[in-house]
Design a protein around this motif. Structure first.
Motif, PDB file in Angstrom:
ATOM      1  N   GLY A 151     -26.241  73.235 -26.529  1.00  0.00           N
ATOM      2  CA  GLY A 151     -26.722  74.578 -26.211  1.00  0.00           C
ATOM      3  C   GLY A 151     -28.215  74.721 -26.441  1.00  0.00           C
ATOM      4  O   GLY A 151     -28.936  75.315 -25.622  1.00  0.00           O
ATOM      5  N   GLY A 152     -28.706  74.175 -27.538  1.00  0.00           N
ATOM      6  CA  GLY A 152     -30.137  74.224 -27.801  1.00  0.00           C
ATOM      7  C   GLY A 152     -30.939  73.454 -26.774  1.00  0.00           C
ATOM      8  O   GLY A 152     -32.018  73.895 -26.353  1.00  0.00           O
ATOM      9  N   THR A 153     -30.424  72.319 -26.342  1.00  0.00           N
ATOM     10  CA  THR A 153     -31.116  71.530 -25.320  1.00  0.00           C
ATOM     11  C   THR A 153     -31.198  72.285 -23.999  1.00  0.00           C
ATOM     12  O   THR A 153     -32.227  72.252 -23.309  1.00  0.00           O
ATOM     13  CB  THR A 153     -30.393  70.186 -25.119  1.00  0.00           C
ATOM     14  OG1 THR A 153     -30.408  69.465 -26.352  1.00  0.00           O
ATOM     15  CG2 THR A 153     -31.072  69.358 -24.043  1.00  0.00           C
ATOM     16  N   LEU A 154     -30.127  72.984 -23.617  1.00  0.00           N
ATOM     17  CA  LEU A 154     -30.158  73.778 -22.385  1.00  0.00           C
ATOM     18  C   LEU A 154     -31.194  74.895 -22.478  1.00  0.00           C
ATOM     19  O   LEU A 154     -31.901  75.176 -21.495  1.00  0.00           O
ATOM     20  CB  LEU A 154     -28.774  74.364 -22.110  1.00  0.00           C
ATOM     21  CG  LEU A 154     -27.680  73.348 -21.750  1.00  0.00           C
ATOM     22  CD1 LEU A 154     -26.331  74.037 -21.600  1.00  0.00           C
ATOM     23  CD2 LEU A 154     -28.042  72.613 -20.450  1.00  0.00           C
ATOM     24  N   LEU A 155     -31.309  75.524 -23.645  1.00  0.00           N
ATOM     25  CA  LEU A 155     -32.330  76.554 -23.828  1.00  0.00           C
ATOM     26  C   LEU A 155     -33.735  75.973 -23.694  1.00  0.00           C
ATOM     27  O   LEU A 155     -34.601  76.543 -23.019  1.00  0.00           O
ATOM     28  CB  LEU A 155     -32.175  77.215 -25.200  1.00  0.00           C
ATOM     29  CG  LEU A 155     -31.132  78.313 -25.356  1.00  0.00           C
ATOM     30  CD1 LEU A 155     -31.132  78.821 -26.798  1.00  0.00           C
ATOM     31  CD2 LEU A 155     -31.416  79.459 -24.390  1.00  0.00           C
ATOM     32  N   VAL A 156     -33.960  74.852 -24.344  1.00  0.00           N
ATOM     33  CA  VAL A 156     -35.276  74.221 -24.282  1.00  0.00           C
ATOM     34  C   VAL A 156     -35.615  73.808 -22.858  1.00  0.00           C
ATOM     35  O   VAL A 156     -36.757  73.945 -22.407  1.00  0.00           O
ATOM     36  CB  VAL A 156     -35.325  73.006 -25.225  1.00  0.00           C
ATOM     37  CG1 VAL A 156     -36.571  72.167 -24.968  1.00  0.00           C
ATOM     38  CG2 VAL A 156     -35.293  73.461 -26.678  1.00  0.00           C
ATOM     39  N   ALA A 157     -34.631  73.327 -22.130  1.00  0.00           N
ATOM     40  CA  ALA A 157     -34.885  72.842 -20.774  1.00  0.00           C
ATOM     41  C   ALA A 157     -35.196  73.958 -19.796  1.00  0.00           C
ATOM     42  O   ALA A 157     -35.915  73.742 -18.809  1.00  0.00           O
ATOM     43  CB  ALA A 157     -33.674  72.047 -20.277  1.00  0.00           C
ATOM     44  N   ALA A 158     -34.686  75.169 -20.051  1.00  0.00           N
ATOM     45  CA  ALA A 158     -34.812  76.237 -19.062  1.00  0.00           C
ATOM     46  C   ALA A 158     -35.663  77.419 -19.498  1.00  0.00           C
ATOM     47  O   ALA A 158     -36.107  78.200 -18.658  1.00  0.00           O
ATOM     48  CB  ALA A 158     -33.418  76.743 -18.677  1.00  0.00           C
TER      49      ALA A 158
END
Length: 444
Positions: free
Chosen positions: A123-130
């Protein structure tokens, strides 16, 4: 010099995350669950390479932003100093997440931590990516770090020996040292956002680790089982966890806002001490922190970690002032020294089973003290790098070996808490080391 110092800062932050949480449990299971569990074959210890893959991407993710902070600041429309909070938030979440996830591991077991940590990391990676905004990106970075800390907790809990833990700790140091170059290459080839997503590869190891970690449940009995798949029930000490989190937060902020953090940490420490006195069997067990073996191991790890962090901040400046090295040469030399020290740190972990505790500690203290002395008096560049090698060797080796000593001092139900508090003491070197380096070297 700014780039080199930044590299040292985040490399040290990642290495301090070589935190470890051992697992135990104290509840029994029903006869039906026992019958189903005993029908599953036990696969034995998890191969250490899977544990290394589960744990060490955290270090690379922590250091990936080092050389690309200006690019990230421009993309997010903030100043360079503001962008450094992308590093600070990661460090804070690792430090705070360690004792909290130790509590989750103690109460809910290994699989619960795997699920929660994987969800946080993805979930954190998706936030960082977008995310186009800094606050949301900071939230994503914190979630990544907390998830990585959880997976690291599982990896360290399943290590089982100082030798295997030494492999994981050495992997932390190596990936932490390589992280800045990896992040820069990914940013140049694709995007800076991809550089911040490298830690997500740890989830590739989750299915295999979960498969190997499947073990038969313990039968109902009054004695406490040691199976990592069982759980520890009981009332959760919310106030103790909150006070410890507040205390850790103030210490992590100490290098950034010394005046405010110093007063806040004193208040938080006082409140935590009073709470421990009122509830000695709570989130921070009073009996554990009074044990000489645990306290000695944790304080020695704090001292070696603090010395290591001080060296990492100081040596680049010393190389420029005393040896006349430019920033690029100093950065390259320090990278080689960090990689060398991290690789050599496996040696005390591998030899600890054949050496007494006194002998192992003497080696770690001797090398750490020699590294500090060299840094104080040396003016020759290669000798200053030798100090970095020695500091890395002592601190990373201590993380592997002394954590086993700390765990051995605790009864089974308190072992997750013991290793979580030990790791927290090691991480405090990241709060004190920069302040010492600033006072003695960087501010001169």
């Amino acid at each position: 010099m700014t780039t080199t110092t930044g590299t040292a800062t985040t490399t040290a932050t990642a290495t301090a995350t070589a935190t470890a949480i051992a697992t135990t449990a104290t509840t029994a299971t029903t006869a039906t669950t026992t019958a189903r569990a005993t029908s599953r074959p036990r696969l034995g210890p998890v191969p250490v390479l899977w544990l290394t893959l589960l744990a060490t991407p955290l270090a690379a993710g922590a250091n990936a932003p080092v050389l690309i902070l200006p690019d990230m600041a421009r993309a997010l429309g903030v100043s360079g100093s503001t962008a450094t909070w992308l590093v600070a938030s990661y460090a804070w979440a690792m430090a705070v997440g360690t004792p909290l996830l130790a509590g989750l591991l103690r109460r809910r077991g290994l699989r619960a931590v795997l699920r929660v940590a994987s969800a946080l990391l993805v979930g954190g990676t998706l936030l960082v990516a977008a995310s186009p905004w800094l606050p949301l990106t900071l939230t994503g970075r914190a979630a990544q770090a907390a998830g990585g800390a959880g997976l690291t907790a599982v990896a360290m809990s399943l290590a089982g020996s100082a030798r295997r833990m030494g492999v994981i700790s050495a992997g932390f140091g190596i990936l932490g040292a390589s992280g800045p170059l990896l992040g820069a290459q990914l940013a140049h080839a694709v995007s800076w956002r991809l550089s911040l997503c490298v830690s997500v590869i740890a989830v590739l190891a989750v299915p295999m680790v979960s498969r190997y970690a499947t073990t038969p449940a313990a039968p109902t009995a009054p004695a406490a089982p040691t199976d990592p798949e069982t759980t520890h029930q009981g009332r959760f000490d919310v106030r103790g966890a909150a006070l410890l989190t507040a205390f850790v937060t103030t210490l992590v902020l100490l290098p950034h806002t010394p005046a405010a953090a110093l007063g806040s940490s004193a208040v938080a420490a006082t409140l935590l001490a009073l709470h421990i006195r009122r509830q000695p069997d709570g989130f921070v067990p009073a009996a554990l922190i009074r044990k000489p073996l645990f306290l000695g191991s944790a304080l020695l790890a704090l001292a070696l970690s603090g010395s290591y962090f001080t060296l990492l901040f100081s040596v680049p400046r010393l190389l420029a002032d005393r040896a006349g090295w430019d920033a690029g040469t100093a950065g390259t030399g320090q990278l080689v020294a960090l990689l060398t020290g991290s690789a050599l740190s496996w040696l005390p972990a591998a030899a600890s089973a054949r050496m007494s505790r006194v002998a192992v500690r003497s080696v770690l203290v001797g090398v750490g003290a020699a590294a500090a002395a060299i840094a104080v008096f040396a003016s020759w560049g290669p000798l200053l790098l030798v100090a970095t090698v020695g500091g890395t060797f002592a601190a990373t080796g201590a993380n592997a070996v002394l954590s086993m000593h700390a765990v051995s001092s605790a009864p089974d139900p308190q072992r997750p808490t013991a290793i979580g508090l030990f790791a927290l003491c090691y991480q405090l070197g990241g709060a004190f080391g920069p302040a010492i380096a600033t006072a003695l070297v960087l501010a001169a």
